[in-house]
Design an enzyme around this catalytic site. Structure first.
Site, mmCIF file in Angstrom:
data_model
loop_
_atom_site.group_PDB
_atom_site.id
_atom_site.type_symbol
_atom_site.label_atom_id
_atom_site.label_comp_id
_atom_site.label_asym_id
_atom_site.label_seq_id
_atom_site.Cartn_x
_atom_site.Cartn_y
_atom_site.Cartn_z
ATOM 1 N N LYS A 80 0.842 -1.205 0.000
ATOM 2 C CA LYS A 80 0.000 0.000 0.000
ATOM 3 C C LYS A 80 0.875 1.253 0.000
ATOM 4 O O LYS A 80 1.901 1.294 0.699
ATOM 5 C CB LYS A 80 -0.884 -0.031 1.249
ATOM 6 C CG LYS A 80 -1.939 1.055 1.308
ATOM 7 C CD LYS A 80 -2.777 0.915 2.583
ATOM 8 C CE LYS A 80 -3.950 1.871 2.622
ATOM 9 N NZ LYS A 80 -4.795 1.686 3.819
ATOM 10 N N SER A 155 -9.695 1.441 2.776
ATOM 11 C CA SER A 155 -8.871 2.252 1.909
ATOM 12 C C SER A 155 -7.776 1.461 1.176
ATOM 13 O O SER A 155 -7.204 1.971 0.221
ATOM 14 C CB SER A 155 -8.204 3.363 2.733
ATOM 15 O OG SER A 155 -7.348 2.797 3.726
ATOM 16 N N SER A 179 -9.745 -0.995 7.035
ATOM 17 C CA SER A 179 -9.192 -0.878 5.681
ATOM 18 C C SER A 179 -8.387 -2.051 5.160
ATOM 19 O O SER A 179 -7.981 -2.042 4.007
ATOM 20 C CB SER A 179 -8.352 0.381 5.562
ATOM 21 O OG SER A 179 -9.200 1.483 5.440
HETATM 22 N N1 GLN Z 1 -13.252 3.747 6.356
HETATM 23 C C1 GLN Z 1 -12.611 4.116 7.580
HETATM 24 C C2 GLN Z 1 -12.197 5.571 7.529
HETATM 25 O O1 GLN Z 1 -12.398 6.195 6.524
HETATM 26 C C3 GLN Z 1 -11.436 3.234 7.869
HETATM 27 C C4 GLN Z 1 -10.241 3.568 7.075
HETATM 28 C C5 GLN Z 1 -9.025 2.781 7.437
HETATM 29 O O2 GLN Z 1 -9.099 1.734 8.098
HETATM 30 N N2 GLN Z 1 -7.890 3.308 7.045
HETATM 31 O O3 GLN Z 1 -11.723 6.110 8.487
#
Ligand code: GLN
Length: 473
Positions: A80, A155, A179
């Site tokens: 990532k 994400s 995510s």
């Molecule tokens: N969807 C969640 C957020 O926007 C989790 C994102 C993540 O785990 N990086 O905060």
């Protein structure tokens, strides 16, 4: 029996073939590069495929030849775009770090490099990890390989799509509120969020520092375990890193708790049906199922969406156009800041910074931030109580299968609601894993579904054991 194509091998399988010299790391990496060439134009999983993949693979082959190879030597994985690899661009999916080159290796990268892992490239993501669909990337939209009109989750959606399109054997993601688990689930993969502090955050660009963990996205539970074992361990460079620990005994018969009261409205009918079937399957496998109550779990989502933006607003203040990345000239220093941040950050990141700054401001701090932390402590206690009765807790990963591109991007609240089942593990700090549990058909396409298992602190071993049991069908 026909041979499995190289790009369909699991880490366990590829590793055996590499060790016995049936295949070389160069061949394996080459097969993935070919597949990326073939598929990534349409899918958009990668932001960059590295130019030295075959050289890395060659070094791995030398390691194997000299007898120094391990289980991960020559295994090609994707990373990532939030994890630092020395000398490589790491942009956090943001314009503000578009050309930013990492000056050192993240601890997890250093560990994997030592094992002889081959890094294929960096994957697309929601800017700074903020999102559940990868539509918040400053660069492009990644498509779900199971249905290209749908999102791959987020994400870490580039990482999940990379593996699902057979363009990496596994990938690293990060999980602040789901995510790793949610994109894994949307793409039919295993995704692990380790215990907070089990894996070093040194060299991970921070989003919510008390929530973030790096985790693997893989084809099988065994592969997730291999990557986790290679990444974990105490790191003096991360003050929240946990001390190393002896391994514990895994129970012979498992009791799994189901918080039925939390599986109410808002869940897709097919998701619930598949969840219930998965519970039955566990029973058939000899697992004892017990209904449990998590009295305050309804407050998780709002608690998360106070703590995460508060921490983000503090973490992101360093991107001021002076110290890192993009710089836009304004009339004076304040103008420089305003212009650089305005041009560098996307809409969702600005929304979170504004929200987080408000939450942490004088007069509101106690009302929101302090209160959210109190709720967080109550949630920790609720989970500790539940774990007195059960070895693991099971719930869905996401209330719905992969949704359509554009379906939620105009409505941040509906996007936040997609995280309802994942954020609690981050708030409580416990490990959680998402495991494929079947498919549902939508518009003629098979969309993957998953279950989530959550274990007590530092009990990834329970997740792996239960996960392997479930996976075997
Ligand atoms: N969807 C969640 C957020 O926007 C989790 C994102 C993540 O785990 N990086 O905060």
């Amino acid at each position: 029996m026909s041979e499995k194509p190289l790009i369909d091998l699991t880490i366990v399988e590829a590793s055996e073939k590499l060790a016995s010299k049936e295949i070389s790391a160069v061949e394996l990496a080459g097969a993935y590069l070919e597949q990326i060439e073939l598929r990534d134009g349409e899918i958009g999983a990668y932001l960059e495929v590295y130019d030295d993949v075959l050289e890395q693979a060659k070094r791995a082959d030398e390691m194997i030849a000299s007898g120094k190879g391990g289980v991960l030597t020559g295994i090609p994985i994707a990373v990532k775009d939030l994890i630092l690899i020395e000398g490589r661009v790491v942009s956090a999916g943001s314009k503000i770090l578009e050309n930013y080159k990492a000056t050192y290796d993240a601890t997890v990268i250093a560990k994997l490099k030592k094992e002889g892992v081959v890094f294929l490239g960096r994957t697309n993501m929601d800017e700074f990890g903020m999102g559940s669909s990868t539509e918040n990337s400053a660069y492009k939209i990644t498509k779900n390989p199971h249905d290209t009109s749908r999102v791959p989750g987020g994400s870490s959606g580039g990482s999940s799509a990379a593996v699902a399109m057979r363009g990496a054997i596994a990938a690293l993601g990060t999980d602040t509120g789901g995510s790793v688990r949610q994109p894994a689930s949307f793409c039919g993969l295993v995704g692990l969020k380790p215990t907070y502090g089990a894996v070093s955050r040194n060299g991970l660009i921070a989003y919510g520092s008390s929530l973030d963990q790096i985790g693997p996205l893989t084809k099988t539970v065994a592969d997730a375990e291999i990557i986790f074992n290679a990444m974990k361990g105490h790191d003096p460079m991360d003050s929240t890193s946990l001390p190393d620990e002896e391994s514990k005994e895994v129970p012979k018969i498992f009791t799994v708790g189901i918080p039925r009261h939390f599986l109410g409205e808002g869940i897709d009918v097919e998701v619930l049906k598949n969840f219930n079937e998965s519970v039955e399957r566990l029973k058939e496998l000899g697992v004892t199922i017990k209904e449990i109550t998590l009295p305050n779990i309804n407050y998780s989502l709002s608690t998360y969406y106070i703590i995460a933006p508060a921490e983000a607003s503090s973490n992101l203040s360093k991107f001021d156009g002076v110290r890192y990345g993009l710089h836009v000239d304004g009339e004076n220093l304040l103008g420089d800041y305003l212009e650089s941040k305005g041009a560098g950050f996307g809409a969702e990141v600005r929304r979170r910074i504004v929200l987080g700054t408000y939450i942490l401001s004088h007069g509101y701090y106690d009302a929101y931030y302090t209160k959210a932390n109190k709720v967080r402590n109550i949630l920790r206690k609720d989970f500790a109580d539940a774990f007195k009765e059960v070895d693991a807790i099971m719930m869905p990963v996401s209330p719905m299968p992969a949704f359509k591109i554009g379906e939620k991007s105009e409505d941040p609240l509906s996007m936040y609601l997609a995280d309802i089942f994942t954020v609690t593990a981050n708030l409580v700090g416990v490990p959680a894993i998402s495991i494929p549990s079947g498919f549902t058909e939508r518009e003629g396409k098979q969309l993957p579904l998953s279950i989530q298992l959550i274990a007590p602190h530092r009990r990834e071993d329970i997740l792996f054991a239960l996960g392997k049991l479930f996976e075997r069908k």
